[in-house]
Design an enzyme around this catalytic site. Structure first.
Site, PDB file in Angstrom:
ATOM      1  CB  CYS A  59      -0.923   0.004   1.215  1.00  0.00           C
ATOM      2  SG  CYS A  59      -2.010   1.446   1.273  1.00  0.00           S
ATOM      3  CB  CYS A  63      -1.334   4.252   7.867  1.00  0.00           C
ATOM      4  SG  CYS A  63      -2.577   4.780   6.639  1.00  0.00           S
ATOM      5  CB  CYS A  66      -0.485   0.280   8.152  1.00  0.00           C
ATOM      6  SG  CYS A  66      -1.078  -1.043   7.079  1.00  0.00           S
ATOM      7  CB  CYS A 103     -14.617  -8.227   7.544  1.00  0.00           C
ATOM      8  SG  CYS A 103     -15.989  -8.035   8.700  1.00  0.00           S
ATOM      9  CB  CYS A 134     -17.699  -6.059   6.055  1.00  0.00           C
ATOM     10  SG  CYS A 134     -16.977  -4.456   6.501  1.00  0.00           S
ATOM     11  CB  CYS A 194     -17.895  -0.981   9.143  1.00  0.00           C
ATOM     12  SG  CYS A 194     -16.722  -1.668  10.349  1.00  0.00           S
ATOM     13  NE  ARG A 272     -16.307  -6.325  14.071  1.00  0.00           N
ATOM     14  CZ  ARG A 272     -16.622  -5.655  12.954  1.00  0.00           C
ATOM     15  NH1 ARG A 272     -15.776  -4.768  12.478  1.00  0.00           N
ATOM     16  NH2 ARG A 272     -17.750  -5.876  12.350  1.00  0.00           N
TER      17      ARG A 272
END
Length: 341
Positions: A59, A63, A66, A103, A134, A194, A272
């Site tokens: 990616c 971030c 991550c 998900c 999801c 979400c 969650r």
């Protein structure tokens, strides 16, 4: 404290009100959160969800938390999008293990249009099994959200991560408004939202107040709110910065407070208990359930991070007298909860 009832959850919370909730004596805060939870959700049922990385690593975002970022030196190797049938096999295994929602995450800044036909096929295939679906694919364009809605996607996950003020300290490759724009596209397409974030990234309580405030004052609350505790992965900016320091793990009581405030301010949402749970004691998890958490990820892995595992979860549920949620989530069952425009 007064609540407006099932069909009209508040969206006008102030930061001062949310800060006051955080400041309540701990037992009083848990009592209020448990009362709100029991008014709108089955008290002893927890939704079981499974998370699968359908495209790992590579990616371009930076971030700081991550391990899948190209800017991280975490050892995660980039892969291509999984074959449709391979994803469906994993979904079938998740259903057999008792999951209600499947998900799927792809480590993209945003999906390319060439990726969408396979994504659509995956959504249709998983839904055909009777599982909720999801996806988290990064930022979306309106036409992509429309394609996912037409395919029948139940939820789209796009976390805001932290408060607007702290966000820029952990991510520089997109701004906070980009997150909100994607949530708006998803909502307008008719897909359930979400959205949650991560605590324990070195932020202050004021930032946790801002994080909850942003979600609780959206025109419509997210139907699902994941609350993650940072897993400081070596090789990531935050992992290297926070590892072996007092900030590496958020205080358990403060984490439970965050869950409780999310429950009070967003009474219909599924809250969650997400990443970081494998390092929590059974007592801390029990307090989170008491505070209104009613959804968890099952299995041994969350994307690239470790998770508690089905055996441990089964033993914990038996010890606490919890069972898997079978019915529909209140925010989806109560269509009149949508504010009139």
């Amino acid at each position: 404290m007064e609540f407006e009832g099932l069909t009209h959850p508040r969206t006008d919370w102030t930061r001062a009100e949310i800060a006051a909730l955080f400041d309540l004596p701990f037992t009083e805060l848990l009592f209020q959160a448990a009362s709100v939870h029991r008014a709108h959700h089955p008290a002893t049922e927890v939704q079981l969800c499974t998370l699968l990385s359908i495209k790992t690593g590579g990616c371009p975002e930076d971030c700081g938390y991550c391990s899948q970022s190209v800017h991280a030196d975490s050892g995660v190797k980039a892969t291509k999008l999984m074959d449709v049938q391979a994803v469906l096999q994993k979904a079938a295994e998740a259903k057999d293990a008792g999951s209600q929602r499947f998900c799927m995450g792809a480590a993209w800044r945003n999906p390319k249009d060439r990726d969408m036909p396979a994504i659509v096929e995956i959504v249709k295939g998983v839904r055909a099994m009777g599982l909720e679906t999801c996806m988290t694919l990064g930022m979306l364009e309106p036409h992509q959200a429309a394609m996912l809605a037409e395919a029948g996607l139940d939820y789209y996950n796009h976390n805001i991560d932290s408060s607007p003020e702290y966000y820029e300290r952990i991510i520089s490759t997109r701004d906070f408004q980009c997150r909100l724009d994607t949530l708006e596209y998803v909502r307008k397409a008719g897909i359930n939202v979400c959205s949650g974030g991560i605590v324990g990234m070195g932020e202050t309580r004021e930032d946790r107040v801002g994080f909850i405030h942003t979600l609780a004052t959206l025109p419509q609350h997210p139907e699902s709110v994941p609350v993650n505790a940072l897993v400081p992965v070596k090789g990531t900016v935050l992992g290297n910065m926070l590892a072996d320091t007092p900030l590496a793990k958020i205080d358990d009581i403060e984490f439970v407070r965050t869950v409780a405030v999310a429950r009070i301010t967003m009474p219909l949402s599924m809250v969650r208990l997400s990443a970081g749970r494998e390092s929590m004691s059974e007592a801390t998890q029990a307090l989170c359930f008491l505070a209104g958490a009613n959804s968890i990820f099952t299995g041994d892995k969350l994307l690239t991070a470790p998770n508690a595992g089905d055996d441990k979860d089964g033993a914990l549920f038996a010890k606490l007298g919890l069972t898997a949620l079978k019915g529909e989530e209140p925010a989806r069952a109560c269509k009149s909860a949508v504010p009139a425009e």
